[in-house]
Motif scaffolding. Structure first.
Motif, PDB file in Angstrom:
ATOM      1  N   PHE A  90       7.674  -4.229  11.968  1.00 39.52           N
ATOM      2  CA  PHE A  90       6.224  -4.105  11.854  1.00 39.52           C
ATOM      3  C   PHE A  90       5.510  -5.461  11.854  1.00 39.52           C
ATOM      4  N   ASN A  91       6.257  -6.523  12.160  1.00 46.35           N
ATOM      5  CA  ASN A  91       5.678  -7.864  12.279  1.00 46.35           C
ATOM      6  C   ASN A  91       4.926  -8.300  11.024  1.00 46.35           C
ATOM      7  N   ILE A  92       5.561  -8.091   9.877  1.00 51.14           N
ATOM      8  CA  ILE A  92       4.982  -8.511   8.601  1.00 51.14           C
ATOM      9  C   ILE A  92       5.264  -9.997   8.410  1.00 51.14           C
ATOM     10  N   SER A  93       4.281 -10.717   7.939  1.00 55.62           N
ATOM     11  CA  SER A  93       4.448 -12.157   7.740  1.00 55.62           C
ATOM     12  C   SER A  93       5.580 -12.443   6.751  1.00 55.62           C
ATOM     13  N   LYS A  94       6.466 -13.339   7.140  1.00 54.42           N
ATOM     14  CA  LYS A  94       7.566 -13.730   6.261  1.00 54.42           C
ATOM     15  C   LYS A  94       7.106 -14.740   5.209  1.00 54.42           C
ATOM     16  N   GLU A  95       5.862 -15.180   5.322  1.00 54.43           N
ATOM     17  CA  GLU A  95       5.301 -16.098   4.319  1.00 54.43           C
ATOM     18  C   GLU A  95       4.778 -15.343   3.103  1.00 54.43           C
ATOM     19  N   MET A  96       4.623 -14.050   3.223  1.00 53.50           N
ATOM     20  CA  MET A  96       4.121 -13.235   2.120  1.00 53.50           C
ATOM     21  C   MET A  96       5.207 -13.023   1.074  1.00 53.50           C
ATOM     22  N   SER A  97       4.801 -12.727  -0.156  1.00 49.49           N
ATOM     23  CA  SER A  97       5.758 -12.406  -1.208  1.00 49.49           C
ATOM     24  C   SER A  97       6.403 -11.056  -0.908  1.00 49.49           C
ATOM     25  N   HIS A  98       7.546 -10.800  -1.540  1.00 47.18           N
ATOM     26  CA  HIS A  98       8.253  -9.532  -1.354  1.00 47.18           C
ATOM     27  C   HIS A  98       7.350  -8.350  -1.685  1.00 47.18           C
ATOM     28  N   SER A  99       6.636  -8.446  -2.787  1.00 47.04           N
ATOM     29  CA  SER A  99       5.775  -7.336  -3.218  1.00 47.04           C
ATOM     30  C   SER A  99       4.641  -7.100  -2.231  1.00 47.04           C
ATOM     31  N   ASN A 100       4.054  -8.171  -1.700  1.00 48.21           N
ATOM     32  CA  ASN A 100       2.971  -8.014  -0.726  1.00 48.21           C
ATOM     33  C   ASN A 100       3.498  -7.487   0.606  1.00 48.21           C
ATOM     34  N   GLN A 101       4.711  -7.881   0.968  1.00 46.10           N
ATOM     35  CA  GLN A 101       5.327  -7.341   2.177  1.00 46.10           C
ATOM     36  C   GLN A 101       5.534  -5.835   2.039  1.00 46.10           C
ATOM     37  N   LEU A 102       5.991  -5.412   0.863  1.00 43.71           N
ATOM     38  CA  LEU A 102       6.212  -3.997   0.618  1.00 43.71           C
ATOM     39  C   LEU A 102       4.904  -3.221   0.694  1.00 43.71           C
ATOM     40  N   VAL A 103       3.842  -3.784   0.138  1.00 47.57           N
ATOM     41  CA  VAL A 103       2.524  -3.142   0.203  1.00 47.57           C
ATOM     42  C   VAL A 103       2.095  -2.977   1.656  1.00 47.57           C
ATOM     43  N   ALA A 104       2.314  -4.022   2.452  1.00 51.51           N
ATOM     44  CA  ALA A 104       1.921  -3.981   3.863  1.00 51.51           C
ATOM     45  C   ALA A 104       2.721  -2.925   4.628  1.00 51.51           C
ATOM     46  N   ILE A 105       4.022  -2.837   4.365  1.00 47.97           N
ATOM     47  CA  ILE A 105       4.868  -1.851   5.039  1.00 47.97           C
ATOM     48  C   ILE A 105       4.433  -0.438   4.677  1.00 47.97           C
ATOM     49  N   LYS A 106       4.213  -0.206   3.399  1.00 51.15           N
ATOM     50  CA  LYS A 106       3.790   1.124   2.951  1.00 51.15           C
ATOM     51  C   LYS A 106       2.439   1.496   3.558  1.00 51.15           C
ATOM     52  N   ARG A 107       1.550   0.508   3.679  1.00 49.51           N
ATOM     53  CA  ARG A 107       0.226   0.776   4.258  1.00 49.51           C
ATOM     54  C   ARG A 107       0.371   1.241   5.712  1.00 49.51           C
ATOM     55  N   ILE A 108       1.251   0.597   6.440  1.00 52.30           N
ATOM     56  CA  ILE A 108       1.477   0.974   7.838  1.00 52.30           C
ATOM     57  C   ILE A 108       2.060   2.376   7.930  1.00 52.30           C
ATOM     58  N   LEU A 109       3.092   2.651   7.134  1.00 51.11           N
ATOM     59  CA  LEU A 109       3.726   3.967   7.168  1.00 51.11           C
ATOM     60  C   LEU A 109       2.761   5.056   6.725  1.00 51.11           C
ATOM     61  N   ASN A 110       1.927   4.752   5.741  1.00 49.89           N
ATOM     62  CA  ASN A 110       0.932   5.724   5.275  1.00 49.89           C
ATOM     63  C   ASN A 110      -0.145   5.991   6.321  1.00 49.89           C
ATOM     64  N   SER A 111      -0.332   5.049   7.250  1.00 47.60           N
ATOM     65  CA  SER A 111      -1.369   5.227   8.273  1.00 47.60           C
ATOM     66  C   SER A 111      -0.942   6.230   9.341  1.00 47.60           C
ATOM     67  N   ALA A 112       0.366   6.507   9.430  1.00 50.21           N
ATOM     68  CA  ALA A 112       0.861   7.485  10.402  1.00 50.21           C
ATOM     69  C   ALA A 112       0.436   8.889   9.966  1.00 50.21           C
ATOM     70  N   LYS A 113      -0.158   9.629  10.885  1.00 54.85           N
ATOM     71  CA  LYS A 113      -0.719  10.939  10.551  1.00 54.85           C
ATOM     72  C   LYS A 113       0.328  12.041  10.479  1.00 54.85           C
ATOM     73  N   ASN A 114       1.563  11.717  10.813  1.00 54.68           N
ATOM     74  CA  ASN A 114       2.606  12.741  10.854  1.00 54.68           C
ATOM     75  C   ASN A 114       3.675  12.559   9.779  1.00 54.68           C
ATOM     76  N   GLY A 115       3.417  11.670   8.809  1.00 52.73           N
ATOM     77  CA  GLY A 115       4.426  11.394   7.797  1.00 52.73           C
ATOM     78  C   GLY A 115       3.961  11.677   6.379  1.00 52.73           C
ATOM     79  N   LYS A 116       4.938  11.886   5.511  1.00 53.37           N
ATOM     80  CA  LYS A 116       4.663  12.030   4.090  1.00 53.37           C
ATOM     81  C   LYS A 116       4.668  10.650   3.435  1.00 53.37           C
ATOM     82  N   LYS A 117       4.512  10.609   2.147  1.00 51.96           N
ATOM     83  CA  LYS A 117       4.456   9.344   1.422  1.00 51.96           C
ATOM     84  C   LYS A 117       5.804   8.633   1.496  1.00 51.96           C
TER      85      LYS A 117
END
Length: 229
Positions: free
Chosen positions: A165-192
């Motif tokens: 998902f091309n998440i910045s490697k300069e971000m902290s682990h926790s912020n990377q996780l937030v970014a990944i979850k945000r992307i996955l949550n944006s998909a209209k065909n998936g659950k949490k």
């Protein structure tokens, strides 16, 4: 005109994490460019299948692309803007003949690379309805939609998701996780999405999994009855 009912046959190999074919599929500078790549492939495969032909060369009129009845009906696209976009496309699965002034149709070719990937495991290919992708505003969201749609429960390692998902490697682990979850949550065909760790030999592997919505599915597997030689 590109119709709203177009679908693109995506090779099954493109859904495998960390796969070269997966990387090739998403080659694009921006989401609109990727949508045009998908639309051109879909248009070509529709003509090829209907005619039961092995032809790899196709033409498409660029008039009325922004018609309300068309796939890009929600976009206000000028002919010059579309020409510029098409001229900048560099993708492994299609080659586009450069558009010049006074030309109002695009000539393009499906590559042997696309056909080869399509036939590697043809019964596992999926037909993706393009209208489902039109509302996404970034390529990462499109990736999430396709991956979730293919698997009953899509799983990817934490660091695999950072790369995919091309998440910045300069971000902290926790912020990377937030970014990944945000992307996955944006998909209209998936659950949490669910994040968890499993420890083996004192090493912990972190995984994110996103179950597909119960009532969502791609079209049936692509049926190919023309000669692929």
């Amino acid at each position: 005109m590109l119709t709203k009912n177009l679908f693109i046959p995506i090779p099954s190999i493109c859904f495998k994490n960390k796969n070269e074919a997966q990387r090739k599929l998403y080659q694009a500078n921006n989401p609109l460019e990727l949508k045009f790549v998908f639309a051109l492939i879909a248009h070509a495969m529709m003509l090829r299948t209907v005619a039961k032909s092995n032809e790899l060369s196709f033409k498409l009129s660029l008039k009325n692309l922004s018609s309300k009845k068309g796939l890009f009906g929600s976009k206000k696209l000028s002919l010059s803007a579309v020409k510029m976009l098409l001229n900048n496309i560099d993708h492994s699965y299609i080659k586009i003949k450069k558009l010049t002034c006074g030309v109002d149709e695009v000539e393009y070719f499906l590559t042997e690379e696309y056909i080869k990937d399509l036939f590697k495991k043809a019964t596992h290919n999926k037909n993706v309805t393009l209208s489902e992708l039109m509302g996404y505003k970034n390529i990462s969201a499109m990736k999430a939609h396709l991956q979730i749609g293919y698997f009953e429960c899509y799983k990817i390692s934490f660091y695999g998701a950072v790369d995919f998902f091309n998440i910045s490697k300069e971000m902290s682990h926790s912020n990377q996780l937030v970014a990944i979850k945000r992307i996955l949550n944006s998909a209209k065909n998936g659950k949490k999405p669910v994040y968890y760790g499993e420890t083996y030999d004192k090493k912990t592997r972190y995984t994110i999994e996103t179950p597909r919505l119960d009532d969502y599915q791609f079209y049936d597997d692509l049926k190919i009855d023309f000669d692929d030689e």
